[in-house]
Scaffold this active site. Structure first.
Site, PDB file in Angstrom:
ATOM      1  N   ASP A  30      52.094-126.304   6.616  1.00 51.41           N
ATOM      2  CA  ASP A  30      52.543-124.920   6.503  1.00 51.41           C
ATOM      3  C   ASP A  30      51.796-124.066   7.525  1.00 51.41           C
ATOM      4  O   ASP A  30      50.588-124.222   7.719  1.00 51.41           O
ATOM      5  CB  ASP A  30      52.284-124.411   5.077  1.00 51.41           C
ATOM      6  CG  ASP A  30      53.021-123.128   4.772  1.00 51.41           C
ATOM      7  OD1 ASP A  30      53.941-123.148   3.930  1.00 51.41           O
ATOM      8  OD2 ASP A  30      52.674-122.085   5.380  1.00 51.41           O
ATOM      9  N   GLY A  93      59.897-115.839  -4.659  1.00 54.60           N
ATOM     10  CA  GLY A  93      59.199-115.773  -3.385  1.00 54.60           C
ATOM     11  C   GLY A  93      59.745-116.693  -2.312  1.00 54.60           C
ATOM     12  O   GLY A  93      59.069-116.936  -1.310  1.00 54.60           O
ATOM     13  N   SER A  95      61.285-117.636   0.942  1.00 50.30           N
ATOM     14  CA  SER A  95      61.476-116.881   2.181  1.00 50.30           C
ATOM     15  C   SER A  95      62.241-117.675   3.225  1.00 50.30           C
ATOM     16  O   SER A  95      62.808-117.087   4.154  1.00 50.30           O
ATOM     17  CB  SER A  95      60.120-116.446   2.752  1.00 50.30           C
ATOM     18  OG  SER A  95      59.311-117.565   3.030  1.00 50.30           O
ATOM     19  N   HIS A 100      62.450-126.629   0.151  1.00 50.47           N
ATOM     20  CA  HIS A 100      61.192-127.227   0.592  1.00 50.47           C
ATOM     21  C   HIS A 100      60.252-127.324  -0.589  1.00 50.47           C
ATOM     22  O   HIS A 100      60.234-126.458  -1.464  1.00 50.47           O
ATOM     23  CB  HIS A 100      60.560-126.422   1.728  1.00 50.47           C
ATOM     24  CG  HIS A 100      60.522-124.952   1.493  1.00 50.47           C
ATOM     25  ND1 HIS A 100      61.615-124.127   1.667  1.00 50.47           N
ATOM     26  CD2 HIS A 100      59.512-124.148   1.079  1.00 50.47           C
ATOM     27  CE1 HIS A 100      61.277-122.885   1.379  1.00 50.47           C
ATOM     28  NE2 HIS A 100      60.001-122.869   1.010  1.00 50.47           N
ATOM     29  N   LEU A 101      59.482-128.382  -0.577  1.00 45.29           N
ATOM     30  CA  LEU A 101      58.490-128.626  -1.619  1.00 45.29           C
ATOM     31  C   LEU A 101      57.121-128.342  -1.018  1.00 45.29           C
ATOM     32  O   LEU A 101      56.735-128.976  -0.024  1.00 45.29           O
ATOM     33  CB  LEU A 101      58.598-130.091  -2.056  1.00 45.29           C
ATOM     34  CG  LEU A 101      57.751-130.547  -3.236  1.00 45.29           C
ATOM     35  CD1 LEU A 101      58.170-129.825  -4.517  1.00 45.29           C
ATOM     36  CD2 LEU A 101      57.914-132.066  -3.420  1.00 45.29           C
TER      37      LEU A 101
HETATM   38  P1  DGP Z   1      58.697-120.103   0.627  1.00 44.98           P
HETATM   39  O1  DGP Z   1      58.022-118.762   0.546  1.00 44.98           O
HETATM   40  O2  DGP Z   1      58.574-120.915  -0.658  1.00 44.98           O
HETATM   41  O3  DGP Z   1      60.119-119.995   1.127  1.00 44.98           O
HETATM   42  O4  DGP Z   1      57.872-120.920   1.700  1.00 44.98           O
HETATM   43  C1  DGP Z   1      58.149-120.877   3.070  1.00 44.98           C
HETATM   44  C2  DGP Z   1      56.941-121.401   3.769  1.00 44.98           C
HETATM   45  O5  DGP Z   1      57.308-121.694   5.091  1.00 44.98           O
HETATM   46  C3  DGP Z   1      55.771-120.432   3.838  1.00 44.98           C
HETATM   47  O6  DGP Z   1      54.658-120.950   3.102  1.00 44.98           O
HETATM   48  C4  DGP Z   1      55.421-120.348   5.308  1.00 44.98           C
HETATM   49  C5  DGP Z   1      56.189-121.497   5.914  1.00 44.98           C
HETATM   50  N1  DGP Z   1      56.680-121.241   7.243  1.00 44.98           N
HETATM   51  C6  DGP Z   1      57.463-120.191   7.628  1.00 44.98           C
HETATM   52  N2  DGP Z   1      57.727-120.273   8.937  1.00 44.98           N
HETATM   53  C7  DGP Z   1      57.113-121.408   9.386  1.00 44.98           C
HETATM   54  C8  DGP Z   1      57.027-122.036  10.659  1.00 44.98           C
HETATM   55  O7  DGP Z   1      57.582-121.590  11.662  1.00 44.98           O
HETATM   56  N3  DGP Z   1      56.280-123.184  10.734  1.00 44.98           N
HETATM   57  C9  DGP Z   1      55.667-123.713   9.634  1.00 44.98           C
HETATM   58  N4  DGP Z   1      54.967-124.838   9.818  1.00 44.98           N
HETATM   59  N5  DGP Z   1      55.739-123.153   8.420  1.00 44.98           N
HETATM   60  C10 DGP Z   1      56.446-122.012   8.299  1.00 44.98           C
END
Ligand code: DGP
Length: 114
Positions: A30, A93, A95, A100-101
């Site tokens: 993440d 939440g 986003s 995704h897990l």
């Molecule tokens: P959620 O809030 O459950 O939809 O989690 C989305 C996650 O995705 C958040 O923890 C940050 C991650 N994320 C968003 N953009 C990117 C990216 O460009 N690269 C990576 N590795 N993670 C990302």
């Protein structure tokens, strides 16, 4: 899906820090880690939310969990413990609208979650 961030990672347009991959799922770190280990496991097939799962995609959460188990073992947190989370829709939440897990570990987790 062309305008989906995580589909761009699946097709190689964007290169995340990949920690696990097989024919069905991709797992990567993440970008905004909430714990020492914070990995996202995604299906290669686009599904927007848990609400969009159906008979054709019902196998994906199981494969995501198997990948999470593997990621936790490789990160050395399987025995200590770790948390898996899937957020669905705004109030939870979510986003990024490609399921995704979250695999979180390496520190004590609290309950109830915020
Ligand atoms: P959620 O809030 O459950 O939809 O989690 C989305 C996650 O995705 C958040 O923890 C940050 C991650 N994320 C968003 N953009 C990117 C990216 O460009 N690269 C990576 N590795 N993670 C990302």
């Amino acid at each position: 899906m062309t305008d989906c961030l995580f589909c761009k990672m699946v097709n190689g347009e964007i290169k995340p820090d990949v920690v696990y991959e097989d024919d069905t799922v991709l797992a990567f770190r993440d970008v905004n880690p909430q714990a020492p280990t914070h990995v996202l496991v995604i299906p290669k097939q686009h599904v927007s939310t848990i609400n969009d799962l159906d008979e054709d995609s019902a196998h994906l959460p199981g494969r995501m969990m198997l990948a999470a188990k593997q990621v936790a073992h490789e990160a050395g947190i399987a025995e200590r413990g770790y948390r898996t989370v899937m957020n669905c829709n705004p109030e939870a939440g979510q986003s990024v609208y490609h399921i995704h897990l979250h695999v979180l570990g390496g520190r004590p987790m609290h309950w109830p979650p915020g």
